[in-house]
Design an enzyme around this catalytic site. Structure first.
Site: not given
Ligand SMILES: NC(=O)c1ccc[n+]([C@@H]2O[C@H](COP(=O)([O-])OP(=O)(O)OC[C@H]3O[C@@H](n4cnc5c(N)ncnc54)[C@H](O)[C@@H]3O)[C@@H](O)[C@H]2O)c1
Length: 448
Positions: A16, A35, A40, A244, A248, A252, A255, A315
């Site tokens: 995100v 981050d 990274k 949706f 299948g 997974g 989210c 996916k």
């Molecule tokens: N991945 C998706 O498709 C998606 C879609 C919508 C919402 N979300 C939500 O968005 C949020 C992030 O999801 P994601 O998939 O991007 O997670 P992710 O695990 O890919 O990324 C999270 C990042 O945050 C960093 N992080 C952790 N603590 C930190 C801090 N204190 N300061 C700075 N960086 C820090 C981690 O090192 C990591 O790089 C989650 O709550 C998720 O539910 C995800």
């Protein structure tokens, strides 16, 4: 010359955060992205993209000069007033969302800060209120993210809706966030708790749709109907909609599983038993395991059988392995004594860290060599284009379980395969009536 746009801060540069950083830079905003993972940040600063997401690498390259990656909180705070929190919120052992990373971010904010904290991470309803209670002076906006991995850049730039939740006192902060999103699409303004609930309820509803159609598929198998036809017929009703409704082997990803459980737990913590979600979760778990039953129906015991998995990511068009159905499936097959071999176009490296004892190959064909059956787990486009006739010759037994109803059963039968889909028993029946399928599905060792 264009005027200087409002700088944007991003905290947490995962799926995100990185997409958010790239897209706001594309819209002309200077971005500071922070981050805690130094490796990274170093990779991103060198121009290496840490995730597979279509269009992201090009967008980051185009806007490299507008984005600064850092591990330093003070650099972030100095660089932007609007701070998007995009840290992960994984499940705890209790199933509740783990908010420790969100809390760590809040704790790093200096007292009396005039920054606006914009929550993109998915958090339980009530989180924003609790943060505002802890830091009374803080401006807080909830702005849940709805992007889908695999089309994340496209989704961010063309959202179905943008939800901005703010409570009394934070109207200016909400307006500043709305200005950022104004070029992108329709904005819905709500209070913070409602915005938090919109995100959880949306994911829970989509997961419910998937589990619903999967149960319909299972009934179709019993009564000889075809779930594809059923879904098409249902989807034409605009009250239902066609998305949706693809049967299948279950959902997974990072989210749906955690958000459905988090909502169920959130309700439970208030004393409300969300029965429907309990069923949604259970159906999803059992759906992954049905593949094993389908294989057993053809092969008998799976002990010593070589089973190929095509696709490992949760996916297509992503290398994200979080909660991927392949993980459960591989473990179940190994539990049955099968030898598991697998291929994924981009997720093999991440999968290798998680799949103990699974042989990973460099191509789909290599995975199929000598296999007793193949399970299509992730619907990568290239699998539809595989030379399935060649595959049938390479396999010990030309049996395919199409876990995503992605392949063309007639083409597979013509290529010499026994075909099993999910709830496609009507098309399976049509195929098994064809002599081609009967002759060519004979195990290779018994063929003349
Ligand atoms: N991945 C998706 O498709 C998606 C879609 C919508 C919402 N979300 C939500 O968005 C949020 C992030 O999801 P994601 O998939 O991007 O997670 P992710 O695990 O890919 O990324 C999270 C990042 O945050 C960093 N992080 C952790 N603590 C930190 C801090 N204190 N300061 C700075 N960086 C820090 C981690 O090192 C990591 O790089 C989650 O709550 C998720 O539910 C995800």
């Amino acid at each position: 010359m264009s005027e200087q746009r409002e700088p944007v801060g991003v905290i947490g540069v995962g799926w995100v955060g990185l997409v958010t950083a790239a897209c706001f830079a594309e819209l002309g905003h200077p971005v500071v992205a922070r981050d805690i993972l130094a490796e990274k940040v170093a990779a991103l600063s060198r121009g290496e993209v840490t995730i597979h997401e279509p269009g992201l690498e090009e967008m980051l390259r185009r806007n490299a000069e507008r984005i600064a990656f850092t591990t330093d909180m003070s650099e972030l705070l100095a660089g932007a007033r609007l701070l998007f929190v995009c840290v992960d919120t994984p499940p705890t052992y209790s199933g509740d969302a783990d908010l420790s990373r969100v809390r760590a971010v809040v704790e790093e904010l200096p007292e009396g800060s005039d920054h606006v904290l914009i929550m993109k991470s998915t958090v339980p309803a009530g989180t924003g209120e609790a943060i505002r209670r802890d830091l009374p002076g803080l401006s807080y906006v909830s702005c849940p993210e709805f992007l889908k991995e695999g089309t994340a850049v496209e989704d961010f730039m063309h959202p179905d809706r943008v939800v901005i939740g703010a409570d009394p006192g934070d109207e200016d902060a909400a307006a500043a966030v709305a200005d950022l999103y104004e070029p992108l699409g329709e904005i819905l303004h709500t209070d913070v708790s409602s915005a938090e609930m919109i995100k959880l309820a949306s994911n829970a509803f989509l997961a419910t749709k998937i589990s619903f159609i999967n149960e319909i598929a299972n009934v179709c198998e019993e009564v000889g109907a075809d779930v594809g036809e059923v879904a098409r017929g249902m989807g034409l009703d605009e009250r239902i909609g066609s998305s949706f409704l693809r049967a299948g082997i279950g959902y997974g990803g990072s989210c749906f599983p955690k958000d459905v459980t988090a909502l169920k737990m959130l309700a439970g913590n208030t004393g409300y038993h969300f029965q429907l979600l309990t069923a949604v979760i259970e159906v999803n778990e059992l759906q992954k395991r049905r593949v094993v039953g389908k294989l057993r129906a053809h092969l008998g015991s799976l002990l010593g059988k070589r089973i190929a998995l095509l696709g490992l990511a949760f996916k297509p068009d992503t290398d994200d392995m979080r909660e991927a159905s392949s993980l459960v499936l591989a473990a179940r097959l190994q539990g049955e004594g099968a030898e598991v071999v697998a291929f994924d176009p981009v997720a093999s490296e991440r999968a290798g860290e998680l799949l103990e004892g699974v042989e990973l190959t460099g191509s789909a064909m290599a995975a199929l060599d000598g296999a007793d059956a193949v399970v299509l787990v992730t619907e990568w486009r290239e699998f539809a284009e595989l030379d399935w006739a060649d595959a049938a010759n390479r396999m010990e037994r030309a049996l395919v379980v199409d876990g995503r109803n992605f392949l063309d059963p007639a083409a597979l039968a013509a290529a010499g395969f026994e075909y099993e889909g999910i709830g496609r028993s009507a098309s399976d029946r049509r195929i098994s009536a064809s002599s081609v399928a009967r002759v060519q599905s004979t195990p290779r060792s018994l063929r003349p």
